[in-house]
Write an enzyme that holds these catalytic residues in place. Sequence first.
Site, PDB file in Angstrom:
ATOM      1  N   THR A 188       0.982  -1.126   0.328  1.00  0.00           N
ATOM      2  CA  THR A 188      -0.162  -0.250   0.158  1.00  0.00           C
ATOM      3  C   THR A 188       0.856   1.003  -0.230  1.00  0.00           C
ATOM      4  OG1 THR A 188      -1.865   1.341   1.370  1.00  0.00           O
ATOM      5  CG2 THR A 188      -0.271  -0.457   2.411  1.00  0.00           C
ATOM      6  N   GLU A 335      -5.258  -3.152   4.554  1.00  0.00           N
ATOM      7  CA  GLU A 335      -5.071  -3.205   5.318  1.00  0.00           C
ATOM      8  C   GLU A 335      -6.299  -4.598   6.525  1.00  0.00           C
ATOM      9  OE1 GLU A 335      -4.812  -0.401   4.915  1.00  0.00           O
ATOM     10  OE2 GLU A 335      -2.512   0.013   5.198  1.00  0.00           O
ATOM     11  N   LYS A 445      -8.306  21.802  10.520  1.00  0.00           N
ATOM     12  CA  LYS A 445      -8.116  22.080  12.033  1.00  0.00           C
ATOM     13  C   LYS A 445      -8.053  23.930  12.243  1.00  0.00           C
ATOM     14  CE  LYS A 445      -6.364  17.990  12.625  1.00  0.00           C
ATOM     15  NZ  LYS A 445      -5.049  17.228  12.412  1.00  0.00           N
ATOM     16  N   TRP A 450     -12.172  20.890  14.118  1.00  0.00           N
ATOM     17  CA  TRP A 450     -12.227  20.697  12.773  1.00  0.00           C
ATOM     18  C   TRP A 450     -13.953  20.804  12.687  1.00  0.00           C
ATOM     19  CZ3 TRP A 450     -11.385  14.643  14.879  1.00  0.00           C
ATOM     20  CH2 TRP A 450     -10.695  14.794  15.025  1.00  0.00           C
TER      21      TRP A 450
END
Lengths: 549, 549
Positions: A188, A335, A445, A450
């Site tokens: 990956t 994954e 941010k 956020w």
Amino acid sequence: MAARLIQPTPSAYGFPLLIKNLLRTPLIYSPDQEIIYRDQARFTYRQFGERVCRLASGLESLGVGPGATVAVMDWDSHRYLECFFAVPSMGAVLHTINIRLSPEQLIYTINHAEDDVILVNEEFLPMLEAVKDQFSTVKKIVLISDTKTTPQTTVPIDVEYEALLAGAAPTYDFPDLDENTMATTFYTTGTTGLPKGVFFSHRQLVLHTYAVITNMSGFANQANVNSADVYMPITPMFHVHAWGMPYVMTLLGAKQVYPGRYEPEMLLKLKLQEKVTFSHCVPTILHMLVSSPAVQKLDLSGWKVVIGGSALPRGLCKAALDLKINVYTGYGMSETCPVLTLAMLKPEMLDWDAEEQIKIRCRTGLPATNVLLEVRDANGKALPNDGKSTGEVVVRTPWLTQGYVKDPEKSEALWADGWLHTGDIGFIDELGYLQITDRLKDVIKTGGEWVSSLELEDIISRHPAVSEVAVIGVADEKWGERPVALVVPKPDQVAGFQEEEIKQFVAKFADDGVLPKYGVPDRVVKVDALPKTSVGKLNKKEMRKQFQG
Amino acid sequence: MAARLIQPTPSAYGFPLLIKNLLRTPLIYSPDQEIIYRDQARFTYRQFGERVCRLASGLESLGVGPGATVAVMDWDSHRYLECFFAVPSMGAVLHTINIRLSPEQLIYTINHAEDDVILVNEEFLPMLEAVKDQFSTVKKIVLISDTKTTPQTTVPIDVEYEALLAGAAPTYDFPDLDENTMATTFYTTGTTGLPKGVFFSHRQLVLHTYAVITNMSGFANQANVNSADVYMPITPMFHVHAWGMPYVMTLLGAKQVYPGRYEPEMLLKLKLQEKVTFSHCVPTILHMLVSSPAVQKLDLSGWKVVIGGSALPRGLCKAALDLKINVYTGYGMSETCPVLTLAMLKPEMLDWDAEEQIKIRCRTGLPATNVLLEVRDANGKALPNDGKSTGEVVVRTPWLTQGYVKDPEKSEALWADGWLHTGDIGFIDELGYLQITDRLKDVIKTGGEWVSSLELEDIISRHPAVSEVAVIGVADEKWGERPVALVVPKPDQVAGFQEEEIKQFVAKFADDGVLPKYGVPDRVVKVDALPKTSVGKLNKKEMRKQFQG
């Protein structure tokens, strides 16, 4: 070629879960069903089964045995599917090479995975020529050729794929392996650092196959797929086994169509000619398809298309639904083998109108069977399913990579506290649907708050002048970061494109309370195209570099 | 209550296959879907999930923990389903008691399984009264009551089921067990000897569930079942977990209807009222249903009914299809969890006419995914799929009992050479369908040749005057054995029933070469009823005893 078995204990009850046994069912149920490669080749499952045995026999004659690693560089093909079954079933490891790697990454993965044999499509010989002098473990090269000509190359070719099969025994006695034997590996690539290897066992791939079938066939909704479907992948087989779907559709004995390289004309030709009903791709490919003028005249109704890799924007979802493409989101990572969630409609939602359905189809989805999924705050506390509490997505299922190959440090970060940490942030709504709102590293941010770049992209994508959009955080002295939107206008909207109009469009969402006021981007920048990674995802690292300042 | 773990090694990758995780999906996907008990109770899955936790909390308060054994004596009910999930998920073993056992068999199984707690429906209190003084391990008795009255009994009752749940905590933290932990046990009764205990682990039940869903949902044919079906078992939950289907339909979050005791009126009422679309039963029950005059006026169209336990006679299959009941065969045994095969139609058969389809629907079936199945001759050699080479059926799958509980000798006979020996004989045809032709012990050996009692029964069942039939071998000085047919005529055919006519009917099949000449029975005997075993199968041992001479 050293043995590389993981937990080589005898399997419980003497019956391990093995990839070889997935192929038994279609050979009994639908031996005359077809597996098709572009407009070049058609095989029945019966022939396919024999070719898998011939491939194993042929590879054995090249020295491949349990523990060896066999790498493949090919476009999506029946040959790749043959490798999916033959290589792991011999006890060897299939290394699916990402053919979009740079030469440095390519040789790194070949040597890191300790490839013994490489099967290479003639198109990729120049890539191997550039790195062959650095091979540390490669012993044999098998040429894959669509043209049947002998290529001019300095790569030392041992045998051509079809010649290897033709000269090999048509039966092969695949061993009863431990189910935890490593079956596949691939790398990956992030936007930083060296590629990282993930790996999966027979047990994991078999359980993933069963769980995906349970979710896609067992639940009666828009996501329903079964043996009567015609399957064509449009995410590469080197990328998380084309999301594991080739194993799924082979076990079901469905008709399968492998399109080779993804050329829009060939994809659409195969779709119509072979009556493809089920595919999966990244939003970029879907965008390319639905924005092609040719498509408007074609009948694509009923084509089930699962979108993964990145979020499905609502605008794109609507455009696809308008063409009667049955589109919805799937979620997973390299994954995770990869399937974690699917945006299945619940029974009561099947009667909802398109607008309401779009909200669900663009959700990240409901966890698949046997997927434990939580959203956790910074202290590791699970957050409630309230549609707003946002944190990192962590998962447990039977089909997660145990870690990164030969990289204990990064493995430990991935697997903190016994759960796999996805690096994605999101929330779960009251109905149980996960919504990824951003990558942990892409979230903006600003002033201590956020802002989700994905949420902003979703809103902007709904503006009629917008073709593609990416939102990034750009450094700001006062606020830390501020959002900036990069927009590719639709072809007929380039001339009259008003950046200010987009900002006002977003501001209305803030007025309505959908978005915080500080989430309205300071700048909207018209661009010709967006930088992408080798697997077609937005390359935000590159964008941040270009627009920092 | 001693721990009883099998292979207590840590599971691969830290994620064991556990029954508790099957319940997660429906609680997210369809929490408002219903689970129904007769016309007495309706629960949502959300309520069901809470009741499972309350049951576990309540059992814990009675001393149940990992390794304990909890036995149940009940008709098919939501309570039984709660036990299916709560007991194994606690790490305890669920013992499903056959409520048709004789007192001697009953106390034998209770003591042999080392039951700690028994949950007993008030109807079965007299059975327990007769044996309670011989309990060797039982510590607690939980009363199950539909009437809400306090029964007069000498059985020392500790608590009533609903009171136990009402007083218990509504959440329970089910442990992460080793997947090879024993989950269920029950006893199989032959016509000779003591009952034999079989047992299954979490891993086995989860894999069986996945494989059955793959076969029943993944393949597009007459067998297709999914979450939109409404399920009602008509084989008891004490008998091989009602063929594992309650786990299947719970994972899918389907509507489920538990009918209690099998009263034809209640079954048909529930079928129509709750719109049941999927059931399974033995031929005897189907025979009872289709031969009831009431049924002829009801709309049973589209009801999928899997027939197992014994062969589906073609005559019965036709009668059911005439009522538009979608009937077909499934095959398995107590020892096999149970599903081994399903008589799925292949895609090309879906257009076949009824007569041709009946031949397939009455076949024993195609092996389910991950079922390895062979027919072997007396020397253990696998026979070809030629539709005639007949031998013993042997199997391997991940969900076979490891042996009989505390009976190494019989276990060894079952598991000779690493394959489970079914004791069934049959052949596999060119299309891959298994056909059981007889039990090894019921086959009729005449003049050195074998005659299949099942094949003869199938032929005779097609005669219009025949309601039920059994064929047995009766000792014969000259030939060793000769076939004798016992026939129950249809009610309106009793008076004019001609035994000779049946013989002539069979002789025609011999003339046509379908049956060997020596297969025509010497005698056809009209009887009022056929002796059955406790689970409704023909009791041929009893018949042989009655007609020997």
